[in-house]
Design an enzyme around this catalytic site. Structure first.
Site, PDB file in Angstrom:
ATOM      1  N   ARG A  47       0.584  14.354  -6.298  1.00  0.00           N
ATOM      2  CA  ARG A  47      -0.805  14.407  -5.815  1.00  0.00           C
ATOM      3  C   ARG A  47      -0.782  14.308  -4.288  1.00  0.00           C
ATOM      4  O   ARG A  47      -0.891  13.228  -3.725  1.00  0.00           O
ATOM      5  CB  ARG A  47      -1.592  13.249  -6.435  1.00  0.00           C
ATOM      6  CG  ARG A  47      -3.060  13.180  -6.013  1.00  0.00           C
ATOM      7  CD  ARG A  47      -3.752  12.039  -6.758  1.00  0.00           C
ATOM      8  NE  ARG A  47      -5.136  11.886  -6.368  1.00  0.00           N
ATOM      9  CZ  ARG A  47      -5.522  11.175  -5.304  1.00  0.00           C
ATOM     10  NH1 ARG A  47      -4.647  10.555  -4.536  1.00  0.00           N
ATOM     11  NH2 ARG A  47      -6.809  11.087  -5.016  1.00  0.00           N
ATOM     12  N   SER A 118      -9.875  14.442 -15.360  1.00  0.00           N
ATOM     13  CA  SER A 118     -10.539  13.165 -15.067  1.00  0.00           C
ATOM     14  C   SER A 118     -11.944  13.212 -15.636  1.00  0.00           C
ATOM     15  O   SER A 118     -12.641  14.206 -15.474  1.00  0.00           O
ATOM     16  CB  SER A 118     -10.646  12.944 -13.552  1.00  0.00           C
ATOM     17  OG  SER A 118      -9.378  12.894 -12.976  1.00  0.00           O
ATOM     18  N   LYS A 147      -7.831   6.263  -3.166  1.00  0.00           N
ATOM     19  CA  LYS A 147      -8.627   7.500  -3.321  1.00  0.00           C
ATOM     20  C   LYS A 147      -9.890   7.359  -2.495  1.00  0.00           C
ATOM     21  O   LYS A 147     -10.758   6.536  -2.811  1.00  0.00           O
ATOM     22  CB  LYS A 147      -8.964   7.705  -4.801  1.00  0.00           C
ATOM     23  CG  LYS A 147      -9.698   9.008  -5.097  1.00  0.00           C
ATOM     24  CD  LYS A 147      -9.802   9.201  -6.611  1.00  0.00           C
ATOM     25  CE  LYS A 147     -10.848  10.226  -7.007  1.00  0.00           C
ATOM     26  NZ  LYS A 147     -10.478  11.613  -6.723  1.00  0.00           N
TER      27      LYS A 147
HETATM   28  N1  TZP Z   1      -8.318   8.409  -9.426  1.00  0.00           N
HETATM   29  C1  TZP Z   1      -9.120   7.391  -9.706  1.00  0.00           C
HETATM   30  S1  TZP Z   1      -8.636   5.978  -8.926  1.00  0.00           S
HETATM   31  C2  TZP Z   1      -7.297   6.755  -8.214  1.00  0.00           C
HETATM   32  C3  TZP Z   1      -7.284   8.080  -8.600  1.00  0.00           C
HETATM   33  C4  TZP Z   1      -6.311   9.083  -8.176  1.00  0.00           C
HETATM   34  C5  TZP Z   1      -6.343   6.067  -7.308  1.00  0.00           C
HETATM   35  C6  TZP Z   1      -5.463   5.086  -8.024  1.00  0.00           C
HETATM   36  O1  TZP Z   1      -4.582   4.461  -7.126  1.00  0.00           O
HETATM   37  P1  TZP Z   1      -4.207   2.908  -7.226  1.00  0.00           P
HETATM   38  O2  TZP Z   1      -3.436   2.634  -5.972  1.00  0.00           O
HETATM   39  O3  TZP Z   1      -3.367   2.754  -8.446  1.00  0.00           O
HETATM   40  O4  TZP Z   1      -5.495   2.144  -7.273  1.00  0.00           O
END
Ligand code: TZP
Ligand code: MG
Length: 223
Positions: A47, A118, A147
């Protein structure tokens, strides 16, 4: 691959799903991947996002290196958003969000490769299923710093709501998940956890994955 991934196999892949790009990693991302695979990561998503994300050839080069590592380890390799890249690399799958290309169109383009979508509501989840998703990613479950455009924190209730509505598709929770929170996420109905920072920013990615995978294994052994 001969056909679509079986749901039971998909659930296994979702157990300890590492999501990462170069900006998530304070060290070389391929080092994080190597450690995570050694620790028992069950699937990896590339990603590459954010202001300082790699683009063009350097991005493709990193994508290929991580794909090679996953291939060596026998772990599915998923590309976030970029269907072109996934096809060019012959990745094992694609993960898309609600703002990306329509899931039904992506399904047509990727054939039997894994499709993750998602979803944030029952309606979005049901549509993803109709459009051919193999799994849905649900979050953010907890607050996240990984994010920028994350939606509102949903808590684990959303997982229960989805399961109570009869949704049976393999499902992974994401957002702020740490080893301490794994049990709560799985208890609420997820088949696994998707994590970025708990692994990429850990002192030892290998130990972080081992701890998370261990918590998940204990949960499913008790079930
Ligand atoms: N989609 C929803 S939350 C997120 C994504 C890509 C980020 C998750 O990252 P982390 O560091 O595990 O909270
Ligand atoms: Mg997206």
């Amino acid at each position: 691959m001969t056909g679509r991934v079986e749901p039971s196999m998909m659930r296994q892949h979702l157990r300890m799903y590492l999501v990462l790009g170069s900006i998530d990693c304070p060290v070389d991302p391929t080092h994080v991947v190597q450690e995570a695979l050694a620790g028992g990561a069950t699937m990896i998503q590339f990603r590459e996002k954010g202001d300082d994300a790699l683009v063009g050839e350097p991005m493709i080069h990193l994508a290929r290196r991580i794909q090679h590592q996953c291939h060596q380890a026998g772990v599915p390799y998923i590309v976030n958003d970029d269907v072109e890249l996934a096809l060019k690399l012959n990745a094992d799958g694609v993960h898309i969000g609600q703002d990306d290309e329509c899931a039904a169109d992506v399904r047509k383009r990727i054939g039997n490769r894994i499709l993750g979508v998602s979803a944030h509501t029952v309606e979005e989840a049901e549509r993803a299923i109709r459009h051919g998703a193999d799994y849905i990613g649900i979050g953010p479950i907890y607050p996240t710093r990984s994010k920028d455009d994350a939606r509102a924190v949903q808590g684990t209730d959303i997982l229960r709501i989805l399961r109570d509505s009869g949704i049976d598709l393999p499902m992974v929770g994401i957002g702020g998940i740490t080893a301490e929170r794994v049990e709560e996420v799985l208890c609420a109905g997820a088949d696994g956890v998707a994590v970025i920072s708990a692994v990429t920013r850990a002192e030892s990615a290998r130990e972080a994955v081992e701890t998370i995978a261990g918590a998940s294994e204990r949960f499913f052994l008790r079930k």
